[in-house]
Design an enzyme around this catalytic site. Structure first.
Site, PDB file in Angstrom:
ATOM      1  CE  LYS A   1      -2.289  -7.420  -2.072  1.00 58.63           C
ATOM      2  NZ  LYS A   1      -0.637  -7.830  -2.233  1.00 58.63           N
TER       3      LYS A   1
ATOM      4  NE  ARG B   1       0.370  -3.992   2.621  1.00 64.68           N
ATOM      5  CZ  ARG B   1       0.292  -3.696   1.373  1.00 64.68           C
ATOM      6  NH1 ARG B   1      -0.731  -3.163   0.834  1.00 64.68           N
ATOM      7  NH2 ARG B   1       1.368  -3.879   0.487  1.00 64.68           N
TER       8      ARG B   1
ATOM      9  NE  ARG C   1       6.214  -5.072  -9.246  1.00 61.41           N
ATOM     10  CZ  ARG C   1       5.163  -4.919  -8.221  1.00 61.41           C
ATOM     11  NH1 ARG C   1       4.045  -5.823  -8.489  1.00 61.41           N
ATOM     12  NH2 ARG C   1       5.175  -4.438  -6.970  1.00 61.41           N
TER      13      ARG C   1
ATOM     14  NE  ARG D   1       5.857  -0.649  -6.459  1.00 60.83           N
ATOM     15  CZ  ARG D   1       4.692  -1.312  -6.013  1.00 60.83           C
ATOM     16  NH1 ARG D   1       3.879  -1.659  -7.061  1.00 60.83           N
ATOM     17  NH2 ARG D   1       4.736  -1.578  -4.770  1.00 60.83           N
TER      18      ARG D   1
ATOM     19  NE  ARG E   1       6.528  -4.106  -0.949  1.00 61.20           N
ATOM     20  CZ  ARG E   1       6.459  -4.287  -2.143  1.00 61.20           C
ATOM     21  NH1 ARG E   1       7.557  -4.588  -2.917  1.00 61.20           N
ATOM     22  NH2 ARG E   1       5.335  -4.384  -2.850  1.00 61.20           N
TER      23      ARG E   1
HETATM   24  P1  AMP Z   1       1.069  -2.181  -2.606  1.00 59.51           P
HETATM   25  O1  AMP Z   1       0.910  -1.595  -3.766  1.00 59.51           O
HETATM   26  O2  AMP Z   1      -0.212  -2.902  -1.880  1.00 59.51           O
HETATM   27  O3  AMP Z   1       2.083  -3.279  -2.263  1.00 59.51           O
HETATM   28  O4  AMP Z   1       1.510  -0.938  -1.326  1.00 59.51           O
HETATM   29  C1  AMP Z   1       2.742  -0.419  -1.697  1.00 59.51           C
HETATM   30  C2  AMP Z   1       3.184   0.059  -0.294  1.00 59.51           C
HETATM   31  O5  AMP Z   1       2.097   1.206   0.288  1.00 59.51           O
HETATM   32  C3  AMP Z   1       3.240  -0.545   0.853  1.00 59.51           C
HETATM   33  O6  AMP Z   1       4.495  -1.408   1.069  1.00 59.51           O
HETATM   34  C4  AMP Z   1       3.076   0.167   2.054  1.00 59.51           C
HETATM   35  O7  AMP Z   1       4.082   1.110   2.439  1.00 59.51           O
HETATM   36  C5  AMP Z   1       2.012   1.234   1.576  1.00 59.51           C
HETATM   37  N1  AMP Z   1       0.471   0.558   1.681  1.00 59.51           N
HETATM   38  C6  AMP Z   1      -0.333   0.305   0.897  1.00 59.51           C
HETATM   39  N2  AMP Z   1      -1.604  -0.308   1.580  1.00 59.51           N
HETATM   40  C7  AMP Z   1      -1.329  -0.087   2.925  1.00 59.51           C
HETATM   41  C8  AMP Z   1      -2.118  -0.375   3.888  1.00 59.51           C
HETATM   42  N3  AMP Z   1      -3.396  -1.149   3.772  1.00 59.51           N
HETATM   43  N4  AMP Z   1      -1.622  -0.336   5.361  1.00 59.51           N
HETATM   44  C9  AMP Z   1      -0.198   0.159   5.359  1.00 59.51           C
HETATM   45  N5  AMP Z   1       0.428   0.663   4.234  1.00 59.51           N
HETATM   46  C10 AMP Z   1      -0.044   0.402   3.050  1.00 59.51           C
END
Ligand code: AMP
Length: 210
Positions: free
Chosen positions: A13, A88, A123, A156, A167
């Site tokens: 994404k 999400r 990664r 990470r 996840r």
């Molecule tokens: P990402 O980089 O988008 O995978 O986000 C990393 C982490 O941030 C996720 O695993 C969640 O813990 C948190 N996070 C990011 N965006 C959201 C969202 N829209 N709703 C809830 N948690 C989020």
């Protein structure tokens, strides 16, 4: 144009959002990036979010809705924006709708769990300059050391195998229902896994009619 990029963590994404952003001249808004910056800076939101993020859990909806409201009110969002990693949950989607935001396209990146798992667990990122690597697909010349600045490569916390599994589970139960939600609104567009960044982007631009 107002666009949502939907897809499992690691579906690409962020990569696609940046390319679309450059081509269409609209900003990308990534709640993951906003939250990681908040954690790094030790802000109150960052302190609250960190425990959820490290465990691969979703940060509570009210925190996310607050962040996104504030960001969308900024000037650069007037002509449109790309949302990466938000909404999400159905609750987040409904909150956006309550604020009168309607989307032109919701692009769902379809990639198997097996491909995602290999991608995320391999990664690595340079601790110092942020350059991304992958242990098999894009390795550094010297293991664990950044080619560009010599900094240490790190993983990470949320890319550890157990957390990735969690996840993906969260994605399927909490986020995937958004596909039906936006299908019902007539804006869902499925993007198949074409195996490369360029071809996938070409497909996306075609689906956007650009
Ligand atoms: P990402 O980089 O988008 O995978 O986000 C990393 C982490 O941030 C996720 O695993 C969640 O813990 C948190 N996070 C990011 N965006 C959201 C969202 N829209 N709703 C809830 N948690 C989020």
């Amino acid at each position: 144009m107002k666009i949502i990029l939907l897809g499992a963590p690691g579906a690409g994404k962020g990569t696609q959002a940046e390319i679309i952003s450059q081509k269409l001249g609209i900003p990308t808004i990534s709640t993951g990036n906003i939250l990681r910056a908040a954690v790094k800076n030790g802000t109150p939101i960052g302190l609250e979010a960190k425990q959820f993020m490290d465990a691969g859990k979703l940060v509570p909806d009210e925190v996310i809705i607050g962040i996104i409201q504030e960001r969308l009110a900024e000037d650069d969002c007037k002509e449109g924006f790309i949302l990466d990693g938000v909404p999400r949950t159905i609750a987040q989607a409904e909150a956006l709708e309550r604020h009168g935001i309607r989307f032109d396209a919701v692009l769902s990146l379809e990639i198997s769990d097996a491909v995602i798992t290999a991608r995320l667990t391999g990664r690595r990122t340079c601790h110092a300059c942020g350059t991304p690597y992958h242990i098999t697909a894009a390795p550094s010349k010297v293991e664990g050391v950044c080619d560009k600045c010599g900094g240490a490569l790190e993983q990470r916390k949320d890319d550890l195998p157990e957390t990735v599994k969690h996840r993906l589970g969260v994605y399927h139960s909490e986020t995937e229902p958004l596909k039906d939600y936006y299908q019902g609104k007539g804006v869902l567009k499925s993007v198949p896994d074409l195996g490369g960044i360029e071809v996938t982007n070409a497909k996306i631009m075609e689906l956007l009619g650009k």
